[in-house]
Design a protein around this motif. Structure first.
Motif, mmCIF file in Angstrom:
data_model
loop_
_atom_site.group_PDB
_atom_site.id
_atom_site.type_symbol
_atom_site.label_atom_id
_atom_site.label_comp_id
_atom_site.label_asym_id
_atom_site.label_seq_id
_atom_site.Cartn_x
_atom_site.Cartn_y
_atom_site.Cartn_z
ATOM 1 N N LEU C 71 0.848 -1.183 0.000
ATOM 2 C CA LEU C 71 0.000 0.000 0.000
ATOM 3 C C LEU C 71 0.887 1.238 0.000
ATOM 4 O O LEU C 71 1.465 1.601 1.012
ATOM 5 C CB LEU C 71 -0.931 0.028 1.214
ATOM 6 C CG LEU C 71 -1.782 1.299 1.292
ATOM 7 C CD1 LEU C 71 -2.684 1.438 0.090
ATOM 8 C CD2 LEU C 71 -2.594 1.336 2.557
ATOM 9 N N LEU C 73 1.292 5.042 0.026
ATOM 10 C CA LEU C 73 0.600 6.310 0.269
ATOM 11 C C LEU C 73 1.435 7.464 -0.273
ATOM 12 O O LEU C 73 1.296 8.595 0.152
ATOM 13 C CB LEU C 73 0.343 6.517 1.761
ATOM 14 C CG LEU C 73 -0.633 5.536 2.406
ATOM 15 C CD1 LEU C 73 -0.853 5.865 3.872
ATOM 16 C CD2 LEU C 73 -1.966 5.534 1.678
ATOM 17 N N VAL C 154 10.635 -3.913 5.268
ATOM 18 C CA VAL C 154 9.669 -2.961 5.806
ATOM 19 C C VAL C 154 8.339 -3.275 5.141
ATOM 20 O O VAL C 154 8.236 -3.270 3.924
ATOM 21 C CB VAL C 154 10.074 -1.515 5.485
ATOM 22 C CG1 VAL C 154 9.071 -0.542 6.074
ATOM 23 C CG2 VAL C 154 11.460 -1.224 5.988
ATOM 24 N N THR C 155 7.342 -3.599 5.947
ATOM 25 C CA THR C 155 6.073 -4.014 5.348
ATOM 26 C C THR C 155 4.902 -3.291 6.006
ATOM 27 O O THR C 155 5.074 -2.547 6.959
ATOM 28 C CB THR C 155 5.843 -5.531 5.516
ATOM 29 O OG1 THR C 155 5.984 -5.813 6.903
ATOM 30 C CG2 THR C 155 6.804 -6.347 4.701
ATOM 31 N N VAL C 157 1.893 -1.243 7.418
ATOM 32 C CA VAL C 157 1.693 0.186 7.648
ATOM 33 C C VAL C 157 3.013 0.931 7.698
ATOM 34 O O VAL C 157 3.080 2.099 7.337
ATOM 35 C CB VAL C 157 0.920 0.455 8.953
ATOM 36 C CG1 VAL C 157 -0.518 0.051 8.793
ATOM 37 C CG2 VAL C 157 1.542 -0.236 10.110
ATOM 38 N N TYR C 158 4.081 0.253 8.136
ATOM 39 C CA TYR C 158 5.369 0.943 8.186
ATOM 40 C C TYR C 158 5.760 1.426 6.805
ATOM 41 O O TYR C 158 6.208 2.544 6.608
ATOM 42 C CB TYR C 158 6.448 0.019 8.755
ATOM 43 C CG TYR C 158 6.269 -0.229 10.218
ATOM 44 C CD1 TYR C 158 6.846 0.630 11.141
ATOM 45 C CD2 TYR C 158 5.514 -1.293 10.672
ATOM 46 C CE1 TYR C 158 6.679 0.421 12.487
ATOM 47 C CE2 TYR C 158 5.339 -1.498 12.016
ATOM 48 C CZ TYR C 158 5.918 -0.648 12.932
ATOM 49 O OH TYR C 158 5.740 -0.840 14.264
ATOM 50 N N SER C 160 3.704 1.955 4.321
ATOM 51 C CA SER C 160 2.767 3.005 3.917
ATOM 52 C C SER C 160 3.185 4.347 4.481
ATOM 53 O O SER C 160 3.176 5.361 3.784
ATOM 54 C CB SER C 160 1.353 2.672 4.400
ATOM 55 O OG SER C 160 0.963 1.427 3.913
ATOM 56 N N ILE C 161 3.556 4.335 5.764
ATOM 57 C CA ILE C 161 3.893 5.614 6.393
ATOM 58 C C ILE C 161 5.185 6.188 5.825
ATOM 59 O O ILE C 161 5.289 7.396 5.612
ATOM 60 C CB ILE C 161 3.995 5.451 7.928
ATOM 61 C CG1 ILE C 161 2.655 4.999 8.506
ATOM 62 C CG2 ILE C 161 4.438 6.750 8.581
ATOM 63 C CD1 ILE C 161 1.518 5.959 8.341
ATOM 64 N N ILE C 162 6.167 5.334 5.544
ATOM 65 C CA ILE C 162 7.398 5.946 5.009
ATOM 66 C C ILE C 162 7.218 6.385 3.550
ATOM 67 O O ILE C 162 7.859 7.329 3.119
ATOM 68 C CB ILE C 162 8.673 5.087 5.198
ATOM 69 C CG1 ILE C 162 8.575 3.772 4.464
ATOM 70 C CG2 ILE C 162 9.016 4.901 6.651
ATOM 71 C CD1 ILE C 162 9.933 3.084 4.374
ATOM 72 N N GLN C 164 4.596 7.814 2.664
ATOM 73 C CA GLN C 164 3.993 9.112 2.920
ATOM 74 C C GLN C 164 5.075 10.132 3.295
ATOM 75 O O GLN C 164 5.051 11.273 2.827
ATOM 76 C CB GLN C 164 2.977 8.992 4.056
ATOM 77 C CG GLN C 164 1.960 10.081 4.040
ATOM 78 C CD GLN C 164 0.818 9.798 4.992
ATOM 79 O OE1 GLN C 164 1.019 9.264 6.076
ATOM 80 N NE2 GLN C 164 -0.376 10.154 4.597
ATOM 81 N N ALA C 165 6.023 9.693 4.128
ATOM 82 C CA ALA C 165 7.130 10.580 4.500
ATOM 83 C C ALA C 165 7.887 11.012 3.253
ATOM 84 O O ALA C 165 8.293 12.164 3.120
ATOM 85 C CB ALA C 165 8.066 9.886 5.479
ATOM 86 N N GLU C 376 -4.803 -10.007 4.374
ATOM 87 C CA GLU C 376 -3.843 -8.914 4.555
ATOM 88 C C GLU C 376 -2.479 -9.474 4.918
ATOM 89 O O GLU C 376 -2.362 -10.308 5.780
ATOM 90 C CB GLU C 376 -4.321 -7.987 5.689
ATOM 91 C CG GLU C 376 -5.561 -7.214 5.322
ATOM 92 C CD GLU C 376 -5.356 -6.288 4.129
ATOM 93 O OE1 GLU C 376 -4.213 -5.995 3.799
ATOM 94 O OE2 GLU C 376 -6.363 -5.917 3.518
#
Lengths: 428, 535, 376
Positions: C71, C73, C154-155, C157-158, C160-162, C164-165, C376
Motif C-alpha cells: 500500500l 501512500l 519494511v512491510t 503500515v510501516y 505506507s507511512i514511510i 507518505q514521508a 492482509e
C-alpha cells in the motif's frame, strides 16, 4: 406505458427544461465566483464569496445591469490549483459567465490565467500580489508591491527611525518578490547588508520559537529593528502567538505585515500585539460614511455582528462597481467591449476617494498604515497624501525595470519593453 | 474675625472641592489630546505629565488603551466604550455616563508606537511614587525604557524610598541606563556600564550596544568589552535554549501523537480522522471560552481547566460513535479503516466549517500562561512550559491508567489476545469502543493545549496528522514509551538543525532520517517483541 | 502475443469501451458543430482527458496494492515527478515567448534573478529526453526507495507511512524556490507541445487520444504482468509473504520490480496530466492526494485493474459535479461516499456489479476476478 412513450415523454421533458433554461438565461447576466470554499484557503476566500453575493444582491435590488438581473454562479475549486483552471473553464464555457471574480493565491491566478486568455473571459483579482504580470483579461484590484510594501517601509524609516530589518516571509512568489524589491529599495537608502536579514519558512509553519528568538537577538544590537512580515495566512496566528509569548513588544521591535488583516486577527487575542502594524489600502476602521454604510450592509447580509471587513473585500467592492460601470458604458457584457470601456472608469472606494482603472489593468489606491488595537481592529496612523498608481512591473527588479503595460490601442501590450521598443513574450 | 471665617470657609470648600478643581484644571489639557495629529497629542501628553498631577495618570491610561474619543458635536474629549455598533460615552474624570452615539459621532483618538512610548514615560513619572508596588514596578520598567535624563532626580528620590528589593533592582538599572547614556563624566558612565554588564542578559547587551554607538573611546571600549562578556555567556545558553525549543516542539508532537498511539498503535486502526479529534478539542475550548466570556467572565482564568474534561468527553464521544458506527465492521482490515476514517475526517472538517465558519476562531490565553520565566540565560515562555508539563502529565496519567486500572487491564488483554480475553468474560466490543474513545478523548485534550499556540480552524487537524503518524511509527507501533522518546527525539533534532539549515531543510532531513531509520529498524525504535509481531 | 494473452472477456470489453470513447470524443469535439447537442466542448475533452490520466494512475496503484499488497501512500510523488519532467520540457518550449522574453531562462528564474539554467534543466528541450526522464526519474526513485525498503523487509503500515514521508519530504523540497522548480507556483503558462498549440482543440484531442492509448497500453501491460507466472508470485506475496519467501522466491526482487514498474506508469500518467491541465506544482506531492488515489482504487474495486480505472473516473466525476452543484456541501458527499463504500461495498463497484450479475444471470457465469478478498 410502453417504452417509446416513456422515451418520448422524457425527451419532451428534457426539451421543455432546456427551453425554460434558455429563456431564463436570456433575462440574467451570469457572474462567476471562483473562490475556495474548502481546503486550506477556505479560511480567507469564503468571505469573498459572501461579499460578492452581497454586492450582486444589492445591484439586483437597484435594478441589475442593463435592465437585466445578475445571477451569481458559485463553484468550489477546493484550494486545488489545477482544479481552479478546470472550474474557470467550466464557468466561462459551460455557464457562460460575463465576468468572474475570484482566486486568491498567486498560484491559483497563474493556473487560471491561460484559460481566461484563451476563452477571452474577464477576471477580477482582489488580493495584494507580487506584481510582474499584466494580462489583457485580468483586472488587478488588489495592491501591487508599490501600493503596499514601499510606503510601509518609508513610514518605519521616517517615523520609527528603523535601521535594521528582518524580512520574514513564507517561501512563495509574493514574499520572494516583495523582499527582493524591498532589499533593493533599502540598500538604495543606505542600509548595510548586515542590517538586513531575509528568511523564508514553509506554508503553515507552526513552530516559530527559533525564528522569534532569532529576531529578538537580531534586534538587540543597539539599532532600532523592525520585522517586515510577508508570512502567509495560516502561519500568522502561531507567529503572533509566539511573539506575544516571547514578549516581543511593538514598542521594541515593531512587525509590519502585508498579509494580516482584520480577518486574520479575528483568530487572535490582540492585547499583546497592540502597536504591531499592517499596510493595506483599506481598514475596517476607516472613518467615512461610505465605509460605515458598507459595514452596515455587510453585517445585515451575513447576520453576525462579530464579522469584520477587510482589504480584499473592498477590492471586490471596487472591482465589481467598475465592471458594472464599464458594462453600462459599453452597453454590453461582451468582453472586448468591456475591456475597452473599463480603462479610465473611476468609482468611489471606501476610504473617501475614487479609484480608477489604469491602462495597465491595475487601479489607483491610497496606502494606509494601521496599528493593531486590542479589539482586533487597526488604528490608522498614516495615509499617503494622494492615490498611488499600481505598478505592474517593478522598477527595482532587474528583469522588469524596462517593462511597462498599456492595454489601450495602439500599444495593447502587457509587457512592452521600452529599451528595445518591442512587445515581448506572450502578451501580444 | 469675619475675614478669618471667610478664609476658613474658603479653605474648607477648597479641600472639599480639591479633586474637582484639579480635574477642572486638567480639562483643557485633556481636550488638547484630541488635537488631530500625533504631534499635537504628544505635546498634550507632555503637558499633562508636566503638571505632576496624579489625576492625569488614569486619563493617560485611557488614552493608551484607545478608550478616549473626541465627540464630533463639540470637540470635547470623552471616554468611550464600544456597545455593539454604537459607542457609549462617559466623562473622562467622573465616569458619569453621558450618552450613546453612533460610530460616526465620535472619533477615536489614535495612538501610535512613538506616542505610546511617550505615554509610558509620562505614566512612569506620574506613578513612580505610587503606593501600589505593582504600579511602581511598571513605572520602573517604563523609566528604564524611556532613558530620559530629566527623570534622574525623580529616580533618585524613588530609589531612596523604595523597600521592595526587586523594584529596587529595576530602579537602579534604570538609573544605570540613563547614566551610561547621558552621564556627565566618563567615570559615571563606566560605572554604570559595569552595573549593566553584570546583569549579563540580552536586554543588557542591547543597551550596551546603544551606549557604544556614539560615545568617547573609553566608554565605547568598556561597553564593547561588556557586550563581549555577555555574548560569551549567552553562547552556551543558546545551545540549551535550542534544546528547550526542541523539547517544547517534542511535547507538542507528543500531545498530537499520543492519542494516535492508542487508536493506531494499540488497536491497529489507521485513524486518518485523528487530527479532527484534536480539532474538536480545540473548538470545545473555543465554545467554553465563548460561554465564559458572555456569562461568567471571572471564570476566564479557569477556562482551559474547564475545557479539558469537556474536550475529552466531546472527542471521546465522537470517537465511540465512530467506532460503533463504522470501525467495528472493519477489524482485521486495517487498510480499509484508512479509507473510512479518511472519509470521516472530510465530513468532520466540513461539519465544523459549516457550524463555526471557515475562519479562525479566537481562543484566549489565561493570565497564568502569559509571560516568561528567566532561568540563567534561558528565557522560557510560560505557555511552552505549561505545555511541556501538561504533555508529560497526560503521558504519565495514561501509563498509570493502562497499568493500574481494571479497564487498562482489559484493554491490554483484548489487544493481545482477543479470543482468550473474550472467553474470560471481557466484553470485547465495549473494550474496543472505549479504547477508541480513550484515544480520541486524549486527542481532544491535546486540542485544548494546541489551541494556545496554533490556529483554531477547520484545518487544524490536517496540520498534525502526518507528524503524528511519523512519531508513532518512529517510536514503534504499540509502544507508548516509544511515542514519548520518538516525539522528543524528533522535536530536539528538528530544533537543533533549524538554526543552520532553516526550517524547511530541517524538516526534510528529519523525514529522510525517519525513512532511513525504518530501514534499519523496520518496526520502529521500540519494537514489540513476541508473537504480536506477525499479526 | 504476450501482451494480449491474459486480457480476458471483461478486459476486452474495457478496451473496447476505451477505444469507442477515444474515437467518439474527438469526433464530437472536432466534427460536430458547437450547437449540436452531442458536441463535446474543450472543457469536456480536457475533463475526460484528466480522468483518463487519473485512471492510469489508479491502475498503477492497483498493480502493487491489489496484486502485491504494497500500500503506497506516496504514489502521488511519482505522478508529480513525471509531471515535472513533462513540465520542464513544456517550459523550455516557451523559449523567448515568456513575459520577460528571455531566450534561455523560464520566467520564474528571471523573476528571481537567476543568471543561468541549473544543470538539471539541461536536456529538457528535447522531447525524447524529457519522455525518457518521465519514466526514468520516478522509476529510479522507486527503485532506490524499494531497494532499501524491501530488502529491510519494511512491510504493512510501516511501508505506507514511510512512502507518505517520502512524498511529504518531496513536497517540502519542491516548495522551496531555491530548488529551481518554480516553488509554490510550479510550472505553468505552457505554450505548445512538439510545435502544436496547447490551447487548440486539435491538440487537446490528440492529448486525449494519447491518454486513452496510454491507459489501454498500461492496462494490457498490467494484465500481462498479473497473468504471468511473475504475477502469480506477486499474488502469493500479497497473500502470504513469509511463506513465499520460504518457498525460495526472492520476495524483495519481485516487489522491487512491480514497484518500479508501477512508479513508471504513474510517471507517464503525470506527464499526460500536465499539458491537459496546464500546471504542475508541489501541491501534487501532498500526502492527501496520494491517499485519494488509494481511495479511487478502493471505490472501484481493489485487485481488478478495471475497477481501479473505473473508480478513478467515478470519484473524480462525482467531485466535478459536487464542487459545482453543492459547493458548500460536497465534502459531506465525498466523505460519505468513502465511508459507504468501505462499509457496504468492500469489493468496490466492480464487486457489487459482480454480485448483481451472479444473482440475476446464470449462476455459473465466470467471474472476472478471484471471488475472495485477499488476506492482509
Amino acid at each position: 406505458m410502453n417504452r417509446p412513450a416513456i422515451l418520448a415523454a422524457a425527451t419532451g421533458l428534457l426539451m421543455a427544461s432546456t427551453a425554460l433554461h434558455s429563456a431564463y438565461a436570456q433575462e440574467t447576466i451570469k457572474v462567476g465566483i471562483l473562490h475556495s470554499l474548502s481546503g486550506t484557503m477556505a479560511i480567507s476566500e469564503t468571505t469573498l464569496k459572501d461579499v460578492m453575493l452581497m454586492l450582486i444582491e444589492q445591484q439586483n435590488e437597484e435594478g441589475g445591469v442593463l435592465g437585466m438581473q445578475l445571477e451569481p454562479v458559485v463553484v468550489d475549486p477546493a484550494s486545488d490549483w489545477p482544479l481552479f483552471a478546470e472550474k474557470a473553464r467550466e464557468l466561462i464555457e459551460v455557464e457562460g459567465v460575463a465576468a468572474t471574480f475570484g482566486t486568491w493565491t498567486s498560484v491559483s491566478r497563474k493556473s487560471v490565467l491561460p484559460v481566461f486568455e484563451e476563452l477571452n473571459g474577464l477576471l477580477f483579482y482582489p488580493v495584494q500580489y507580487e506584481g510582474e504580470e499584466s494580462s489583457r483579461n485580468v483586472f488587478y484590484t488588489g495592491a501591487a508591491p508599490n501600493q503596499q510594501a514601499i510606503p510601509a517601509v518609508d513610514y518605519l524609516m521616517e517615523v520609527e527611525g528603523v535601521e535594521r530589518w528582518v524580512l520574514e516571509g513564507t517561501d512563495y512568489v509574493y514574499p520572494r518578490t516583495t523582499n527582493k524589491i524591498l532589499e533593493a529599495y533599502l540598500k538604495s537608502h543606505g542600509v548595510a547588508d548586515e542590517d538586513i536579514s531575509i528568511n523564508y519558512t514553509p506554508f503553515g509553519h507552526a513552530d516559530w520559537q527559533t525564528r522569534v528568538s532569532f529576531i529578538k537577538d537580531f534586534g538587540a544590537e543597539g539599532k532600532k529593528t523592525a520585522v517586515v512580515s510577508t508570512i502567509n495566512g495560516d502561519a500568522n496566528v502561531p507567529f503572533y502567538k509566539e511573539l506575544a509569548a516571547q514578549g516581543v513588544a511593538a514598542s521594541d521591535i515593531p512587525v509590519v505585515a502585508f498579509s494580516v488583516g482584520e480577518e486574520e486577527l479575528a483568530g487572535l487575542d490582540t492585547a499583546p500585539l497592540v502597536g504591531h502594524l499592517a499596510a493595506w489600502n483599506y481598514f475596517m476602521s476607516v472613518d467615512t460614511d461610505a465605509n460605515y454604510d458598507f459595514i452596515d450592509t455587510w453585517l445585515e447580509f451575513i447576520g453576525d455582528e462579530e464579522r469584520v471587513t477587510n482589504d480584499p473585500m473592498e477590492a471586490h467592492y471596487i472591482g465589481f462597481n467598475m465592471w458594472v460601470k464599464a458594462v453600462e458604458k459599453a452597453g454590453t457584457t461582451d468582453p472586448d467591449a468591456v475591456i475597452d470601456a473599463i480603462i479610465g472608469v473611476s468609482v468611489p472606494n471606501l476610504s473617501g476617494g475614487y479609484s480608477a482603472m489604469m491602462p495597465n489593468h491595475h487601479i489607483t489606491k491610497p496606502v494606509l498604515i494601521g496599528e493593531i488595537q486590542d479589539d482586533g481592529q487597526f488604528a490608522i496612523v498614516y495615509e499617503t497624501p494622494g492615490l498611488v498608481v499600481g505598478d505592474a512591473w517593478s522598477d527595482y527588479l532587474e528583469g522588469s525595470k524596462d517593462l511597462i503595460a498599456d492595454w489601450r490601442a495602439p500599444m495593447s501590450c502587457g509587457n512592452f519593453n521600452v529599451a528595445t521598443g518591442t512587445c515581448g513574450g506572450s502578451g501580444s | 474675625m469675619r475675614l478669618f471665617c471667610a478664609c476658613a470657609v474658603l479653605l474648607l470648600s477648597l479641600t472639599a472641592l480639591g479633586n474637582a478643581r484639579a480635574d477642572e484644571d486638567l480639562r483643557p489639557l485633556v481636550d488638547a489630546l484630541g488635537g488631530g495629529n500625533f504631534r499635537e497629542t504628544a505635546g498634550a501628553v507632555a503637558d499633562l505629565a508636566a503638571t505632576g498631577n496624579p489625576a492625569a495618570a488614569p486619563v493617560l491610561e485611557l488614552l493608551r488603551a484607545g478608550d478616549l474619543y473626541t465627540r464630533r458635536s463639540d470637540g470635547v474629549v470623552v471616554r468611550g466604550a464600544r456597545a455593539g455598533r454604537d459607542i457609549a460615552l462617559s466623562d473622562v474624570f467622573t465616569g458619569e455616563e453621558l450618552e450613546t452615539v453612533g460610530r460616526r459621532e465620535a472619533r477615536q483618538i489614535r495612538v501610535n508606537n512613538s506616542l505610546r512610548r511617550d505615554i509610558d514615560a509620562a505614566l512612569g513619572q506620574l506613578t513612580l511614587l505610587s503606593p501600589d508596588p505593582r504600579v511602581r514596578a511598571g513605572a520602573a520598567q517604563a523609566m528604564f525604557n524611556a532613558r530620559d535624563s530629566a527623570a534622574l532626580p525623580l529616580l533618585e528620590e524613588a530609589i531612596a524610598r523604595e523597600e521592595e528589593p526587586e523594584i529596587m533592582e529595576r530602579l537602579i538599572l534604570a538609573r544605570a541606563a540613563i547614566q551610561a547614556l547621558h552621564g556627565e563624566s566618563d567615570s559615571v558612565r563606566l560605572e554604570a556600564i559595569d552595573e549593566i554588564a553584570q546583569r549579563g542578559d540580552r536586554e543588557a547587551s542591547a543597551l550596551l550596544a546603544t551606549v557604544a554607538r556614539d560615545a568617547p573611546p573609553a566608554v565605547t571600549e568598556a561597553a564593547e568589552a561588556g557586550i563581549a562578556a555577555i555574548e560569551r555567556r549567552l553562547a552556551l545558553w543558546n545551545m540549551a535554549q535550542n534544546v528547550v525549543f526542541g523539547l517544547s516542539l517534542g511535547s507538542v508532537l507528543l500531545l498530537a501523537a499520543i492519542g494516535l498511539a492508542i487508536t493506531f498503535g494499540v488497536m491497529g486502526v489507521i485513524n486518518m480522522a485523528h487530527g479532527e479529534m484534536v480539532m474538536l478539542g480545540a473548538y470545545t475550548t473555543f465554545v467554553v471560552q465563548e460561554i465564559i466570556r458572555t456569562s461568567a467572565p471571572w471564570l476566564f482564568d479557569w477556562s482551559l481547566l474547564i475545557a479539558l474534561p469537556l474536550a475529552f468527553l466531546v472527542a471521546g464521544a465522537v470517537g465511540v460513535a465512530i467506532e460503533r458506527g463504522v470501525i467495528r465492521f472493519l477489524y482485521g482490515r486495517p487498510l480499509e479503516t484508512l479509507l473510512a476514517t479518511w472519509g470521516l475526517s472530510l465530513i468532520l472538517q466540513q461539519a465544523v466549517r459549516t457550524i463555526f465558519g471557515p475562519t479562525n476562531r479566537q481562543v484566549g490565553t489565561p493570565d497564568w500562561m502569559t509571560g516568561s520565566i528567566e532561568l540563567g540565560g534561558l528565557s522560557l515562555a510560560m505557555n511552552r512550559v505549561v505545555i511541556i508539563l501538561f504533555a508529560l502529565a497526560v503521558f504519565a496519567a495514561l501509563i498509570v491508567f493502562l497499568r493500574r486500572s481494571r479497564f487498562g487491564l482489559h484493554m491490554r488483554a483484548v489487544t493481545q489476545n482477543r479470543a482468550m480475553a473474550s472467553s474470560m468474560g471481557i466484553r470485547t466490543n465495549w473494550v474496543d469502543a472505549l479504547t477508541f474513545g480513550l484515544g480520541s478523548g486524549i486527542a481532544g485534550i491535546a486540542g485544548v493545549a494546541l489551541s494556545q499556540i496554533d490556529n483554531v480552524s477547520p484545518n487544524l487537524g490536517q496540520a498534525y496528522i502526518i507528524d503524528s503518524f511519523m512519531v508513532v511509527v518512529f517510536g514503534g507501533v504499540g509502544n507508548l514509551w516509544g511515542t514519548l522518546v520518538g516525539a522528543m527525539t524528533l522535536g530536539v533534532a528538528n530544533k537543533l538543525m533549524e538554526p543552520w539549515a532553516g526550517a524547511v531543510l530541517a524538516k526534510i532531513f528529519v523525514l529522510v532520517f525517519i525513512i532511513l531509520f525504518i530501514q534499519k529498524r523496520p518496526r520502529g525504535l521500540f519494537a514489540l517483541k513476541g508473537r504480536a509481531v506477525d499479526a | 502475443m504476450w501482451l494480449t494473452r491474459h486480457i480476458g472477456p471483461a478486459g476486452w470489453t474495457f478496451l473496447f469501451v476505451l477505444a469507442v470513447v477515444a474515437t467518439a470524443v474527438p469526433y464530437a469535439n472536432q466534427l460536430l458543430p458547437p450547437d449540436h447537442p452531442w458536441h463535446a466542448s474543450s472543457y469536456v475533452v480536457g475533463l475526460l482527458g484528466k480522468y483518463l490520466t487519473f485512471a492510469l494512475l489508479a491502475l498503477s496503484v492497483d498493480l502493487i496494492w491489489g496484486y502485491c499488497g504494497i500500500l503506497s501512500l506516496g504514489h502521488g510523488a511519482f505522478f508529480a515527478l513525471g509531471g515535472y519532467a513533462m513540465g520542464m520540457y513544456l517550459m523550455r518550449q516557451i523559449g523567448d515567448r515568456g513575459v520577460y522574453a528571455d531566450p534561455l531562462l523560464p520566467d520564474f528564474m528571471v523573476f528571481l534573478n537567476w543568471q543561468e539554467l541549473p544543470w538539471y534543466w539541461y536536456g529538457f528541450d528535447s522531447f525524447l529526453f524529457a519522455m525518457l526522464m518521465v519514466m526514468l526519474v520516478p522509476g529510479l526513485l522507486a527503485f532506490l526507495f524499494g531497494w532499501f525498503a524491501f530488502r529491510s523487509r519494511v512491510t504493512g503500515v510501516y511501508l505506507s507511512i514511510i512512502t507518505q514521508a517520502m512524498t511529504y519530504a518531496l513536497m517540502l523540497a519542491f516548495f522551496r524556490n531555491d530548488m529551481g522548480f518554480g516553488g509554490n507556483n510550479g510550472l505553468t503558462d505552457f505554450k505548445d507541445i512538439l510545435g502544436f498549440d496547447l490551447q487548440s482543440d486539435a491538440t487537446r484531442c490528440a492529448l486525449f487520444v494519447a491518454s486513452a492509448a496510454a491507459l489501454g497500453l498500461g492496462f494490457m501491460l498490467a494484465r500481462a504482468v498479473t497473468g504471468s507466472t511473475f504475477g502469480k508470485v506477486l499474488v502469493a506475496i500479497r497473500d502470504a509473504e513469509s511463506r513465499t519467501r520460504f518457498l525460495g522466491y526472492r520476495v524483495d526482487h519481485y516487489k522491487l520490480a512491480a514497484f518500479t514498474l508501477s512508479a513508471m506508469m504513474a510517471g507517464v500518467a503525470g506527464a499526460l496530466y500536465v499539458p491537459q491541465v496546464g500546471i504542475i506544482n508541489p501541491g501534487e506531492f501532498a500526502p492527501a492526494n496520494s491517499i485519494e488515489i488509494v481511495v479511487w482504487v478502493a471505490v472501484g474495486g481493489r485487485g481488478t485493474l478495471i475497477g481501479a480505472a473505473l473508480g478513478a473516473v467515478v470519484v473524480n466525476y462525482a467531485k466535478t459535479v459536487f464542487t459545482g452543484t453543492f459547493p458548500e456541501y460536497w465534502l459531506f458527499f465525498l466523505g460519505g461516499l468513502f465511508v459507504f463504500v468501505t462499509l457496504f461495498m468492500p469489493r468496490g463497484i466492480l464487486g457489487v456489479a459482480d454480485d448483481l450479475r451472479r444473482r440475476f444471470r446464470r449462476p455459473s457465469a465466470p467471474s472476472a476476478r478471484p471471488a475472495d478478498q485477499p488476506a492482509e
